[in-house]
Design a protein around this motif. Sequence first.
Motif, PDB file in Angstrom:
ATOM      1  N   ILE A  18      -8.219   6.381 -13.628  1.00 44.13           N
ATOM      2  CA  ILE A  18      -8.152   6.571 -12.173  1.00 44.13           C
ATOM      3  C   ILE A  18      -8.335   5.228 -11.463  1.00 44.13           C
ATOM      4  N   TRP A  19      -9.364   4.476 -11.888  1.00 45.13           N
ATOM      5  CA  TRP A  19      -9.630   3.195 -11.223  1.00 45.13           C
ATOM      6  C   TRP A  19      -8.562   2.157 -11.506  1.00 45.13           C
ATOM      7  N   TYR A  20      -8.032   2.187 -12.734  1.00 42.30           N
ATOM      8  CA  TYR A  20      -6.970   1.226 -13.055  1.00 42.30           C
ATOM      9  C   TYR A  20      -5.736   1.540 -12.199  1.00 42.30           C
ATOM     10  N   GLY A  21      -5.398   2.825 -12.123  1.00 42.84           N
ATOM     11  CA  GLY A  21      -4.248   3.227 -11.318  1.00 42.84           C
ATOM     12  C   GLY A  21      -4.433   2.862  -9.853  1.00 42.84           C
ATOM     13  N   PHE A  22      -5.657   3.067  -9.392  1.00 50.55           N
ATOM     14  CA  PHE A  22      -5.982   2.782  -7.997  1.00 50.55           C
ATOM     15  C   PHE A  22      -5.871   1.282  -7.718  1.00 50.55           C
ATOM     16  N   ALA A  23      -6.504   0.485  -8.600  1.00 52.24           N
ATOM     17  CA  ALA A  23      -6.510  -0.974  -8.416  1.00 52.24           C
ATOM     18  C   ALA A  23      -5.091  -1.531  -8.464  1.00 52.24           C
ATOM     19  N   THR A  24      -4.294  -1.076  -9.454  1.00 52.70           N
ATOM     20  CA  THR A  24      -2.948  -1.643  -9.570  1.00 52.70           C
ATOM     21  C   THR A  24      -2.058  -1.214  -8.409  1.00 52.70           C
ATOM     22  N   THR A  25      -2.266  -0.010  -7.900  1.00 53.97           N
ATOM     23  CA  THR A  25      -1.448   0.412  -6.752  1.00 53.97           C
ATOM     24  C   THR A  25      -1.799  -0.418  -5.529  1.00 53.97           C
ATOM     25  N   LEU A  26      -3.100  -0.664  -5.345  1.00 54.30           N
ATOM     26  CA  LEU A  26      -3.492  -1.470  -4.189  1.00 54.30           C
ATOM     27  C   LEU A  26      -3.048  -2.916  -4.366  1.00 54.30           C
ATOM     28  N   LEU A  27      -3.068  -3.399  -5.624  1.00 55.43           N
ATOM     29  CA  LEU A  27      -2.755  -4.811  -5.850  1.00 55.43           C
ATOM     30  C   LEU A  27      -1.268  -5.087  -5.979  1.00 55.43           C
ATOM     31  N   SER A  28      -0.491  -4.083  -6.463  1.00 55.12           N
ATOM     32  CA  SER A  28       0.943  -4.425  -6.503  1.00 55.12           C
ATOM     33  C   SER A  28       1.696  -3.882  -5.295  1.00 55.12           C
ATOM     34  N   PRO A  29       2.042  -2.581  -5.225  1.00 53.46           N
ATOM     35  CA  PRO A  29       2.760  -2.158  -4.017  1.00 53.46           C
ATOM     36  C   PRO A  29       1.935  -2.353  -2.741  1.00 53.46           C
ATOM     37  N   GLY A  30       0.612  -2.169  -2.834  1.00 50.80           N
ATOM     38  CA  GLY A  30      -0.241  -2.305  -1.654  1.00 50.80           C
ATOM     39  C   GLY A  30      -0.163  -3.680  -1.022  1.00 50.80           C
ATOM     40  N   PRO A  59       7.318   8.060   0.678  1.00 50.63           N
ATOM     41  CA  PRO A  59       7.031   9.137  -0.291  1.00 50.63           C
ATOM     42  C   PRO A  59       6.146   8.670  -1.444  1.00 50.63           C
ATOM     43  N   ALA A  60       6.290   7.384  -1.831  1.00 51.77           N
ATOM     44  CA  ALA A  60       5.501   6.879  -2.959  1.00 51.77           C
ATOM     45  C   ALA A  60       4.014   6.872  -2.623  1.00 51.77           C
ATOM     46  N   PHE A  61       3.668   6.366  -1.441  1.00 49.08           N
ATOM     47  CA  PHE A  61       2.248   6.325  -1.077  1.00 49.08           C
ATOM     48  C   PHE A  61       1.697   7.724  -0.809  1.00 49.08           C
ATOM     49  N   PHE A  62       2.527   8.580  -0.214  1.00 50.30           N
ATOM     50  CA  PHE A  62       2.124   9.970  -0.023  1.00 50.30           C
ATOM     51  C   PHE A  62       1.789  10.599  -1.359  1.00 50.30           C
ATOM     52  N   SER A  63       2.695  10.403  -2.313  1.00 50.71           N
ATOM     53  CA  SER A  63       2.525  10.979  -3.646  1.00 50.71           C
ATOM     54  C   SER A  63       1.248  10.436  -4.287  1.00 50.71           C
ATOM     55  N   GLU A 114      10.827  -2.993  -8.164  1.00 51.40           N
ATOM     56  CA  GLU A 114      11.550  -2.798  -6.901  1.00 51.40           C
ATOM     57  C   GLU A 114      10.694  -3.240  -5.720  1.00 51.40           C
ATOM     58  N   SER A 115       9.397  -2.942  -5.780  1.00 45.88           N
ATOM     59  CA  SER A 115       8.479  -3.359  -4.728  1.00 45.88           C
ATOM     60  C   SER A 115       8.466  -4.889  -4.614  1.00 45.88           C
ATOM     61  N   THR A 116       8.456  -5.560  -5.773  1.00 48.99           N
ATOM     62  CA  THR A 116       8.448  -7.034  -5.793  1.00 48.99           C
ATOM     63  C   THR A 116       9.738  -7.586  -5.195  1.00 48.99           C
ATOM     64  N   ILE A 117      10.864  -6.937  -5.517  1.00 51.06           N
ATOM     65  CA  ILE A 117      12.157  -7.402  -4.990  1.00 51.06           C
ATOM     66  C   ILE A 117      12.209  -7.207  -3.474  1.00 51.06           C
ATOM     67  N   LEU A 118      11.663  -6.085  -2.985  1.00 46.69           N
ATOM     68  CA  LEU A 118      11.643  -5.850  -1.533  1.00 46.69           C
ATOM     69  C   LEU A 118      10.819  -6.926  -0.826  1.00 46.69           C
ATOM     70  N   LEU A 119       9.740  -7.359  -1.479  1.00 53.71           N
ATOM     71  CA  LEU A 119       8.919  -8.431  -0.910  1.00 53.71           C
ATOM     72  C   LEU A 119       9.729  -9.732  -0.865  1.00 53.71           C
ATOM     73  N   ALA A 120      10.450 -10.013  -1.952  1.00 55.80           N
ATOM     74  CA  ALA A 120      11.288 -11.221  -1.996  1.00 55.80           C
ATOM     75  C   ALA A 120      12.358 -11.175  -0.904  1.00 55.80           C
ATOM     76  N   MET A 121      12.901  -9.967  -0.670  1.00 57.17           N
ATOM     77  CA  MET A 121      13.930  -9.827   0.366  1.00 57.17           C
ATOM     78  C   MET A 121      13.350 -10.043   1.760  1.00 57.17           C
ATOM     79  N   CYS A 156      14.529  -0.108   7.113  1.00 58.07           N
ATOM     80  CA  CYS A 156      14.830   1.287   6.744  1.00 58.07           C
ATOM     81  C   CYS A 156      14.531   1.521   5.276  1.00 58.07           C
ATOM     82  N   VAL A 157      15.026   0.609   4.441  1.00 58.22           N
ATOM     83  CA  VAL A 157      14.862   0.735   2.989  1.00 58.22           C
ATOM     84  C   VAL A 157      13.376   0.721   2.618  1.00 58.22           C
ATOM     85  N   ILE A 158      12.620  -0.146   3.294  1.00 55.86           N
ATOM     86  CA  ILE A 158      11.187  -0.239   2.999  1.00 55.86           C
ATOM     87  C   ILE A 158      10.477   1.080   3.319  1.00 55.86           C
TER      88      ILE A 158
END
Length: 317
Positions: free
Chosen positions: A201-213, A259-263, A116-123, A251-253
């Motif tokens: 922890i580091w894998y989760g961190f890296a992928t969050t920064l590299l994909s949605p980030g 909430p995702a980044f907060f979480s 979904e993050s990738t699609i929002l970027l495409a949009m 708005c959608v973004i």
Amino acid sequence: HPTMAALNQTSLQPASFLLLGMAGLEDLHTWLSIPFCLMYIAALLGNFILLFVIVTERSLHEPMYLFLAMLAMADLVLSSSTVPKALSVFWSLSKEISFHACLTQMFFTHLSFIAESTILLAMAFDRYVAICNPLRYATVFTHSVIARIGLAAIARSFCVMFPTIFLLQRLPYCRHSIMPHTYCEHMGIARLACADISVNIWYGFATTLLSPGVDVVLIGVSYVLILRAVFRLSSKDAQLKAVGTCSSHACVILIFYTPAFFSFFTHRFGRNIPHHVHILLANLYVLLPPMLNPIVYTMKNKHIREKVSQVLFRTGQ
């Protein structure tokens, strides 16, 4: 001895996890289930109607609407992979989830989120080309390009999420099987392990920064460029129209990433934040976007609004 190794492995990996739901708010489970259930029904209805309208209406087979259809599919997977189980926990129907079902749930939840993050970027890129380079729009966004973007979104999220399955399977859990959550999240599972989880922890961190980030940053850049172009437009009318087409997307973004980044950050750094707040946030980011996206786009887009009301009133007659 191979059987010993296998036995060791199974005793360290729980056969199943017990989901507790909102730990500390058990008395409120029945009450919490009501908004959850209503939001989920709204998400299913909204996204199915949107998909149906976009698929059946020839006039909506344009890039912007095709991306919207992809978004609706990602939303359906995101909410359906988590909410039904959460409701069964709230209603005490079944709190147990097998280890492999848990990994599968985690995989599809995060997979649809990254897609979904990738699609929002495409949009955002679609809006950028439409406003800043309108003459090239038809040549940039052909149907084959859109199909490739859809495949890329799936491939990218698959590549990001696939390793987490092995990262979680290699961990010993020493029969720790109680999970204070409504569904299985990568870090939620990893925290039950009785071993060092710094790789997770580091894998989760890296992928969050590299994909949605990275997506958020690029979406931000495209909006700055869009706004620059909009304020160069001579007529007030053209400016308002351009801002209008972007406002629903903006708005959608916000609904999706906030909430995702907060979480995500409370999971990593929020040691003092009460546990039920973590879980509420984790549930908001799988419930809010799927419920609100169809509403925001239908309300903000005249073309979709007309088609949706046509479909609803045609069937209502």
